[in-house]
Design an enzyme around this catalytic site. Sequence first.
Site, PDB file in Angstrom:
ATOM      1  N   SER A 141       0.852  -1.146  -0.063  1.00 13.67           N
ATOM      2  CA  SER A 141      -0.057   0.023   0.083  1.00 13.67           C
ATOM      3  C   SER A 141       0.947   1.305  -0.238  1.00 13.67           C
ATOM      4  O   SER A 141       2.160   1.089   0.316  1.00 13.67           O
ATOM      5  CB  SER A 141      -0.822   0.193   1.278  1.00 13.67           C
ATOM      6  N   TYR A 154      -2.465  -1.137  10.928  1.00 11.72           N
ATOM      7  CA  TYR A 154      -2.684  -1.285   9.259  1.00 11.72           C
ATOM      8  C   TYR A 154      -1.283  -0.974   8.592  1.00 11.72           C
ATOM      9  O   TYR A 154      -0.789  -1.680   7.663  1.00 11.72           O
ATOM     10  CB  TYR A 154      -3.889  -0.561   8.766  1.00 11.72           C
TER      11      TYR A 154
HETATM   12  N1  LIG Z   1      -8.803  -0.356  -1.215  1.00  9.06           N
HETATM   13  C1  LIG Z   1      -7.740   0.546  -0.828  1.00  9.06           C
HETATM   14  O1  LIG Z   1      -7.508   1.464  -0.719  1.00  9.06           O
HETATM   15  C2  LIG Z   1      -6.468  -0.395  -0.801  1.00  9.06           C
HETATM   16  C3  LIG Z   1      -5.134   0.381  -0.870  1.00  9.06           C
HETATM   17  C4  LIG Z   1      -3.991  -0.072  -0.671  1.00  9.06           C
HETATM   18  C5  LIG Z   1      -3.847  -1.563  -0.561  1.00  9.06           C
HETATM   19  N2  LIG Z   1      -5.020  -2.308  -0.350  1.00  9.06           N
HETATM   20  C6  LIG Z   1      -4.887  -3.448  -0.161  1.00  9.06           C
HETATM   21  O2  LIG Z   1      -5.366  -4.259  -1.264  1.00  9.06           O
HETATM   22  C7  LIG Z   1      -5.998  -5.714  -0.627  1.00  9.06           C
HETATM   23  C8  LIG Z   1      -7.395  -5.948  -1.253  1.00  9.06           C
HETATM   24  O3  LIG Z   1      -8.267  -4.703  -0.625  1.00  9.06           O
HETATM   25  P1  LIG Z   1      -9.389  -4.430  -1.437  1.00  9.06           P
HETATM   26  O4  LIG Z   1      -9.518  -2.957  -1.574  1.00  9.06           O
HETATM   27  O5  LIG Z   1      -9.668  -5.573  -2.487  1.00  9.06           O
HETATM   28  O6  LIG Z   1     -10.611  -4.618  -0.389  1.00  9.06           O
HETATM   29  P2  LIG Z   1     -12.118  -5.317  -0.397  1.00  9.06           P
HETATM   30  O7  LIG Z   1     -12.871  -4.720  -1.573  1.00  9.06           O
HETATM   31  O8  LIG Z   1     -12.681  -5.066   0.957  1.00  9.06           O
HETATM   32  O9  LIG Z   1     -11.824  -7.017  -0.645  1.00  9.06           O
HETATM   33  C9  LIG Z   1     -11.137  -7.506   0.631  1.00  9.06           C
HETATM   34  C10 LIG Z   1     -11.150  -8.933   0.236  1.00  9.06           C
HETATM   35  O10 LIG Z   1     -10.220  -9.604   1.327  1.00  9.06           O
HETATM   36  C11 LIG Z   1     -11.199 -10.720   1.786  1.00  9.06           C
HETATM   37  N3  LIG Z   1     -10.899 -10.819   3.174  1.00  9.06           N
HETATM   38  C12 LIG Z   1     -10.983 -10.184   4.075  1.00  9.06           C
HETATM   39  N4  LIG Z   1     -10.596 -10.955   5.188  1.00  9.06           N
HETATM   40  C13 LIG Z   1     -10.758 -12.055   5.052  1.00  9.06           C
HETATM   41  C14 LIG Z   1     -10.439 -13.277   5.799  1.00  9.06           C
HETATM   42  N5  LIG Z   1     -10.438 -13.112   7.323  1.00  9.06           N
HETATM   43  N6  LIG Z   1     -10.437 -14.308   5.287  1.00  9.06           N
HETATM   44  C15 LIG Z   1     -10.433 -14.633   4.114  1.00  9.06           C
HETATM   45  N7  LIG Z   1     -10.633 -13.557   3.045  1.00  9.06           N
HETATM   46  C16 LIG Z   1     -10.736 -12.314   3.634  1.00  9.06           C
HETATM   47  C17 LIG Z   1     -12.547 -10.286   1.526  1.00  9.06           C
HETATM   48  O11 LIG Z   1     -13.464 -11.365   1.463  1.00  9.06           O
HETATM   49  P3  LIG Z   1     -14.546 -11.954   2.642  1.00  9.06           P
HETATM   50  O12 LIG Z   1     -15.185 -10.655   3.236  1.00  9.06           O
HETATM   51  O13 LIG Z   1     -15.550 -12.475   1.500  1.00  9.06           O
HETATM   52  O14 LIG Z   1     -13.808 -12.855   3.327  1.00  9.06           O
HETATM   53  C18 LIG Z   1     -12.463  -9.713   0.288  1.00  9.06           C
HETATM   54  O15 LIG Z   1     -12.397 -10.564  -0.966  1.00  9.06           O
HETATM   55  C19 LIG Z   1      -6.019  -5.581   0.909  1.00  9.06           C
HETATM   56  O16 LIG Z   1      -4.798  -6.352   1.252  1.00  9.06           O
HETATM   57  C20 LIG Z   1      -5.732  -4.054   1.195  1.00  9.06           C
HETATM   58  O17 LIG Z   1      -4.872  -3.913   2.361  1.00  9.06           O
HETATM   59  C21 LIG Z   1      -6.331  -1.537  -0.585  1.00  9.06           C
END
Ligand SMILES: NC(=O)c1ccc[n+]([C@@H]2O[C@H](COP(=O)([O-])OP(=O)(O)OC[C@H]3O[C@@H](n4cnc5c(N)ncnc54)[C@H](OP(=O)(O)O)[C@@H]3O)[C@@H](O)[C@H]2O)c1
Length: 265
Positions: A141, A154
């Site tokens: 990130s 985080y």
């Molecule tokens: N969105 C941002 O602004 C951003 C920026 C930088 C980095 N990131 C990183 O990108 C990655 C993906 O984030 P995103 O933006 O796609 O968020 P998201 O839309 O909330 O998706 C998160 C995914 O992780 C899964 N997940 C969460 N907890 C879990 C658990 N205990 N076991 C299995 N699966 C789990 C969720 O599935 P379920 O809820 O179905 O389990 C969902 O599929 C993360 O690592 C985040 O830190 C995001």
Amino acid sequence: MRRRVDQYGPWAIVTGASDGIGKAFARSLAREGFKLALVARRKEALEELARELSATETLVIDADLSTTDGVAKVERETASLDVGMLVASAGFGTSGAFLERDVREELSMIAVNCQSVVSLAHTIGRKLVARGRGAIVLLSSLVAFQGVENAANYAATKAWVQTFAEGLARELEPRGVRVLSVAPGPVASGFGARADMRMSRTVTADTVARESLAALSRGGTVRPGWLSKLLEWSLAMLPRWGRVRVLSMVMGGMTRHQVSARAGG
Ligand SMILES: NC(=O)c1ccc[n+]([C@@H]2O[C@H](COP(=O)([O-])OP(=O)(O)OC[C@H]3O[C@@H](n4cnc5c(N)ncnc54)[C@H](OP(=O)(O)O)[C@@H]3O)[C@@H](O)[C@H]2O)c1
């Protein structure tokens, strides 16, 4: 040019495939002809995605990656597949004053964002090295490069991912396995609501998947989206304490509503 599925394939494991960035990766990889193991907790969302991607072979694995049983389930159910790629996108964030938070959720975040990544990178990394080719994509990130007030834990989980990816890349690339760290700024996905961060100037999850896959051939770190690139460039000359201040101000903006809510109630 050699197709990615021929270079790395045929199977890709995508964690966090029920939403956001993982879902966008799954769609892109399916278009490229990969077969997909789709991992997350929400089984119905994974099954819906599998139906959408019915032109390709998929395997739905509902698993809670905050638990060792959940990680073991993924390892067990993918053991017989010829896996060429791991996209470890499952993760979540928290925000607000660390001492006000439930420490169990903070530990759970370390389990999902870091521990499950160690286990899966270890198991799948060994398989990829044994076949002499493959790729591992890890989600870092913008907050990974310094401490961040109101997202202290985080940001620390993402600093861990970033450092892990950099070292692992050096170890695995001579053995034919590409490691890519993906460090986006704010992305429109389920993340913001889960982390209680109000994000603006977002990029789409599709942009993150597209720019990441385009960067896979060179490995290293990719900064998808204009804000992440702009901040990389503009903060490069600042000392670390300066970056802490700037990113803490950015996070202050994303969590201001929490202060107003406390003041109001
Ligand atoms: N969105 C941002 O602004 C951003 C920026 C930088 C980095 N990131 C990183 O990108 C990655 C993906 O984030 P995103 O933006 O796609 O968020 P998201 O839309 O909330 O998706 C998160 C995914 O992780 C899964 N997940 C969460 N907890 C879990 C658990 N205990 N076991 C299995 N699966 C789990 C969720 O599935 P379920 O809820 O179905 O389990 C969902 O599929 C993360 O690592 C985040 O830190 C995001």
